[in-house]
Write an enzyme that holds these catalytic residues in place. Structure first.
Site, PDB file in Angstrom:
ATOM      1  N   SER A  22     -15.081 -43.360  20.384  1.00 36.89           N
ATOM      2  CA  SER A  22     -16.109 -42.747  19.561  1.00 36.89           C
ATOM      3  C   SER A  22     -15.976 -43.236  18.120  1.00 36.89           C
ATOM      4  CB  SER A  22     -15.961 -41.228  19.618  1.00 36.89           C
ATOM      5  OG  SER A  22     -17.093 -40.583  19.094  1.00 36.89           O
ATOM      6  N   PRO A  23     -17.090 -43.406  17.403  1.00 32.37           N
ATOM      7  CA  PRO A  23     -17.001 -43.822  16.004  1.00 32.37           C
ATOM      8  C   PRO A  23     -16.293 -42.771  15.161  1.00 32.37           C
ATOM      9  CG  PRO A  23     -19.263 -43.213  16.583  1.00 32.37           C
ATOM     10  CD  PRO A  23     -18.494 -43.245  17.850  1.00 32.37           C
ATOM     11  N   CYS A  25     -14.796 -42.125  11.208  1.00 26.75           N
ATOM     12  CA  CYS A  25     -14.733 -42.602   9.824  1.00 26.75           C
ATOM     13  C   CYS A  25     -13.285 -42.666   9.344  1.00 26.75           C
ATOM     14  CB  CYS A  25     -15.534 -41.695   8.911  1.00 26.75           C
ATOM     15  SG  CYS A  25     -17.319 -41.796   9.182  1.00 26.75           S
ATOM     16  N   ALA A  57     -19.261 -44.882  11.547  1.00 34.54           N
ATOM     17  CA  ALA A  57     -20.566 -44.769  10.902  1.00 34.54           C
ATOM     18  C   ALA A  57     -20.639 -45.720   9.711  1.00 34.54           C
ATOM     19  CB  ALA A  57     -20.809 -43.334  10.452  1.00 34.54           C
ATOM     20  N   GLN A  99     -21.837 -48.102  14.961  1.00 38.36           N
ATOM     21  CA  GLN A  99     -22.751 -46.995  14.693  1.00 38.36           C
ATOM     22  C   GLN A  99     -23.359 -47.183  13.302  1.00 38.36           C
ATOM     23  OE1 GLN A  99     -21.554 -42.748  13.717  1.00 38.36           O
ATOM     24  NE2 GLN A  99     -22.412 -42.421  15.780  1.00 38.36           N
ATOM     25  N   TYR A 186     -27.226 -35.701   9.414  1.00 36.08           N
ATOM     26  CA  TYR A 186     -27.506 -36.890   8.624  1.00 36.08           C
ATOM     27  C   TYR A 186     -29.007 -37.179   8.651  1.00 36.08           C
ATOM     28  CZ  TYR A 186     -22.428 -37.267   8.633  1.00 36.08           C
ATOM     29  OH  TYR A 186     -21.083 -37.008   8.480  1.00 36.08           O
ATOM     30  N   ARG A 234     -27.196 -41.298  18.922  1.00 39.95           N
ATOM     31  CA  ARG A 234     -26.429 -40.050  18.920  1.00 39.95           C
ATOM     32  C   ARG A 234     -27.324 -38.895  18.493  1.00 39.95           C
ATOM     33  NH1 ARG A 234     -20.317 -38.797  17.159  1.00 39.95           N
ATOM     34  NH2 ARG A 234     -20.122 -39.383  19.359  1.00 39.95           N
ATOM     35  N   GLY A 331     -12.255 -39.672  20.844  1.00 40.75           N
ATOM     36  CA  GLY A 331     -11.987 -39.935  19.441  1.00 40.75           C
ATOM     37  C   GLY A 331     -10.533 -39.693  19.104  1.00 40.75           C
ATOM     38  N   ARG A 332     -10.179 -38.452  18.791  1.00 38.52           N
ATOM     39  CA  ARG A 332      -8.812 -38.139  18.378  1.00 38.52           C
ATOM     40  C   ARG A 332      -7.799 -38.504  19.447  1.00 38.52           C
ATOM     41  NH1 ARG A 332     -12.154 -34.266  16.177  1.00 38.52           N
ATOM     42  NH2 ARG A 332     -11.875 -33.820  13.952  1.00 38.52           N
TER      43      ARG A 332
END
Length: 386
Positions: A22-23, A25, A57, A99, A186, A234, A331-332
């Site tokens: 997963s993207p 930041c 992102a 992304q 966003y 997304r 992700g994590r």
């Protein structure tokens, strides 16, 4: 073969398995330019066996960054820096994805580990001056957040072009999947949600008007990237606020996205409001977006990815085989274990297939040695426990 390790083909792109990084930041770029940190950080996921590695992102315009440390793709220097990352990812078997994003009224913020709140004039002393933010309506993201400038129709048209230009640079840099960030409050999501969009012109009002800008962006990006590149989108499947977007709204939106050229819906939730007195989140548990991704998958006939506390190989396999998703995004969990896909394959199949040869042969030899010792009744503590 477990479904987790079956290939997935979307347009002209085939993923070697159903795992996606997963993207996430990192807030580590300078002037939007990727550096060695990004190469090593993202490259390890390709070595770890991920099907697609999604770059964080990446701002399509300077004012669209979340923070001063965000990646960008509004100029060719940024594209050249990202090209070596895309090349490395592809060389080691992962599909390179990126992304694209515009933070809208949630731009001009601190890095997450500094609290993530909006920058103020006082931050200019440390070299992190705030900048004006924009949105569909002059409605702040939450108490204490800056009031965004309402975008004019000319500014909307220019913004659509910036998305297309960034997407074109991404493809030229070697990326094969483009993921448009249309969630978490966003800019794309802010136009779609009635919480943040209270315009009375053709870009507001009813659902059709609120979807207009996001769909214009999708069509422009699809035209810019050609027919062979996969396009993800997304969504925040629900706003979690009374009067906000519901999963039923997102199903209808997903149908429109499919007609506009999107190949897969990347399902998340929430983020439209930064008012901490309102709980806008889906209850967090293991695979907590799976119900939402299933609803969108069934209602739109589009493939979907789901994200959110996917941590276990058997759990990931169940997400896929139950029909909750076509792709699992981690992700994590990947931050903690960048070789999660390879360990998952070992867990589900018992083999070391998929490890790159510089490592796989050694691990296979070690496994055979450990099996032999186990047959002889030895454990790692036998020497010390008698």
């Amino acid at each position: 073969m477990p479904q987790l390790f079956e290939p997935l083909t979307l347009r002209g792109v085939t993923l070697r398995n159903r795992t996606m990084v997963s993207p996430m930041c990192m807030y580590t770029a300078t002037d939007g330019v990727a550096n060695d940190y990004h190469l090593v950080h993202l490259g390890r996921f390709a070595l770890g066996g991920a099907g697609v590695v999604m770059v964080e992102a990446t701002g399509v315009a300077p004012e669209g960054r979340i923070s001063h440390g965000d990646l960008g793709l509004w100029n060719d220097e940024q594209g050249a820096a990202l090209a070596r990352i895309a090349q490395f990812l592809a060389e080691y078997g992962a599909v390179p994805g990126i992304q694209l994003a515009h933070a809208g009224r949630k731009a001009s913020c601190h890095a997450a580990w500094k609290g993530g709140g909006p920058l103020t004039a006082a931050d200019a002393e440390s070299g992190e001056a705030p900048w004006p933010v924009v949105g569909p309506s002059p409605i702040p993201a939450g108490p204490g957040w800056p009031e965004p400038q309402e975008m004019s129709t000319d500014e909307i048209a220019a913004s659509v072009q910036s998305w297309a230009d960034a997407a074109r640079r991404a493809v030229n840099a070697g990326f094969r999947v483009i993921d448009l960030h249309g969630g978490h409050g966003y800019l794309l999501h802010a136009f779609q949600s009635p919480i943040s969009n209270q315009r009375t012109d053709g870009y507001g009002g009813n659902a059709e008007g609120r979807m207009r800008y996001p769909l214009e962006v999708v069509r422009a990006v699809r035209a810019a990237i050609g027919d062979d590149v996969a396009l993800f989108y997304r969504v925040s499947a629900t706003d979690g606020i009374e009067g906000g977007l519901t999963v039923e709204d997102s199903v209808e939106f997903a149908r429109e996205l499919g007609r506009a050229g999107v190949d897969l819906i990347d399902v998340s939730s929430g983020g439209v409001s930064q008012d901490r007195s309102i709980d806008t989140r889906v209850r967090r548990g293991y695979a907590f977006h799976a119900d939402l991704s299933r609803a969108i998958r069934e209602g739109s006939d589009l493939p979907v990815a789901t994200v959110g506390m996917i941590v276990d190989p058997h759990q990931a396999e169940a997400v896929l085989t139950s029909g909750d998703a076509d792709l699992v995004a981690l992700g994590r969990e990947m931050l903690e274990n960048s070789q999660w896909p390879l360990h998952a394959r070992r867990t589900l199949t018992g083999d070391y297939e998929g490890w790159h040869q510089q490592v796989g042969w050694a691990l296979d030899l070690r496994a055979k040695g450990q099996a032999r010792l186990a047959e002889q009744g030895e454990t790692p503590l036998t020497r010390y426990t008698g």
